[in-house]
Write a protein that holds these residues in place. Structure first.
Motif: not given
Length: 320
Positions: A105-110, A171-176
């Motif tokens: 659950v983290k920001t990824t480089n897209r 639809m991927m969580f990057t922060f919760v």
């Protein structure tokens, strides 16, 4: 005379038996109609033996039990072992999944622009700098009677905890962030986030607002209309999350500190399944922007942020 009395007594007993039989028949039918007697778990096994039985059994039952395909589950177990997070003690499971969530659950480089935004002429180039969507939702919680008032959501009838999440457009969580009482105002953190692109207040926003057939009027409604379509990915991500993990609807009697870990663990597994199996049924079902079945169905509602934009002059100018 005595015979007549005996006959009458026999008739009364017969009527009583008939009434008893009718009552029993009614209870049996009522039991069949209103009580779900489908066993949740029929195996006498536990632990590794129970998991092995599921993995080697019916594929549908396997998916319903572990919420993912067998290969994804095995890969997850291997990954947890490599991270030294898989413990034999049950108390450690949620803690380990919380640690695991930090890796998924983290920001990824897209890329410079989210691929989904670049591919849609309604969104690109207007939202080219958008890296995700943010929203809040309520999930079920358990609290002692003395604390239930603060955990009761404003729109919900159940005891809830408030969860804030950000997701990318795949639809991927990057922060919760989880664990707030249901009544907590969740704008205090987000309002300090520079670069938050909020819709115009007091204008129509949700897709249902235009179902009457009336068109978009003015630049503010136009912005809100497009903004809503960009942002609804977070609603669909919540839909997948709650459809897959029923524990978010019915939290057992766990200590509050453990309940806070459950949404983190579910979001981590959500992301992991997305990475391991892109063709997952739920992601396909909720994948389309026009998917409308976002109702909770169990009175635990999603709730948008009442954001304060007064200190975000730069973003206000960009929005205008």
């Amino acid at each position: 005379m005595s015979y007549s009395s005996d006959s009458s007594s026999y008739s009364d007993d017969d009527d009583d038996e008939l009434a008893d039989m009718m009552m029993i028949d009614f209870l049996i039918k009522n039991n069949r109609n209103f009580i779900d007697r489908t066993p949740c778990r029929t195996s006498m096994l536990s632990g590794k033996e129970y998991i092995r039985e599921i993995m080697c059994g019916n594929l549908i039952q396997c998916y319903e039990a572990i919420r993912m395909k067998p290969h994804a589950f095995l890969n997850l177990c291997d990954k947890l072992k490599m991270m030294n997070l898989l413990e034999d003690r049950r108390d450690y499971v949620l803690r380990d999944l919380k640690a695991f969530s930090l890796t998924v659950v983290k920001t990824t480089n897209r890329g410079e622009v989210q691929p989904e935004i670049r591919a849609d002429s309604r969104w690109y180039p207007f939202f080219k700098n958008c890296i995700g969507a943010i929203d809040g939702t309520h999930v079920a919680a358990w609290a002692p009677l003395s604390k239930q008032k603060s955990f009761r959501g404003r729109k919900a009838v159940l005891v809830t905890q408030n969860v804030m999440a950000i997701c990318s457009h795949d639809m991927m969580f990057t922060f919760v962030y989880a664990g707030w009482e249901g009544t907590t105002n969740n704008s205090h953190w987000v309002s300090k986030s520079k670069g938050f692109f909020a819709p115009y207040r007091g204008e129509r926003y949700h897709r249902s607002d235009w179902q009457s057939g009336s068109g978009v009027r003015g630049k503010k409604e136009l912005f809100n209309f497009v903004h809503s379509s960009v942002r609804n990915v977070i609603e669909r991500a919540f839909g997948v999350l709650k459809k897959r993990f029923h524990i978010l609807k019915y939290i057992p009697n766990y200590p509050l500190r453990r309940q806070m870990l459950i949404p983190h663990a579910c979001c981590a597994l959500h992301n992991y399944i997305r990475m391991e199996y892109r063709a997952d049924t739920l992601f396909n079902t909720y994948g389309g922007e026009n998917f409308q079945e976002l109702t909770e169905g169990f009175n635990v509602v999603q709730e948008g942020f009442p954001l304060d934009m007064t200190d975000q002059n730069e973003m206000l100018q960009v929005r205008d």
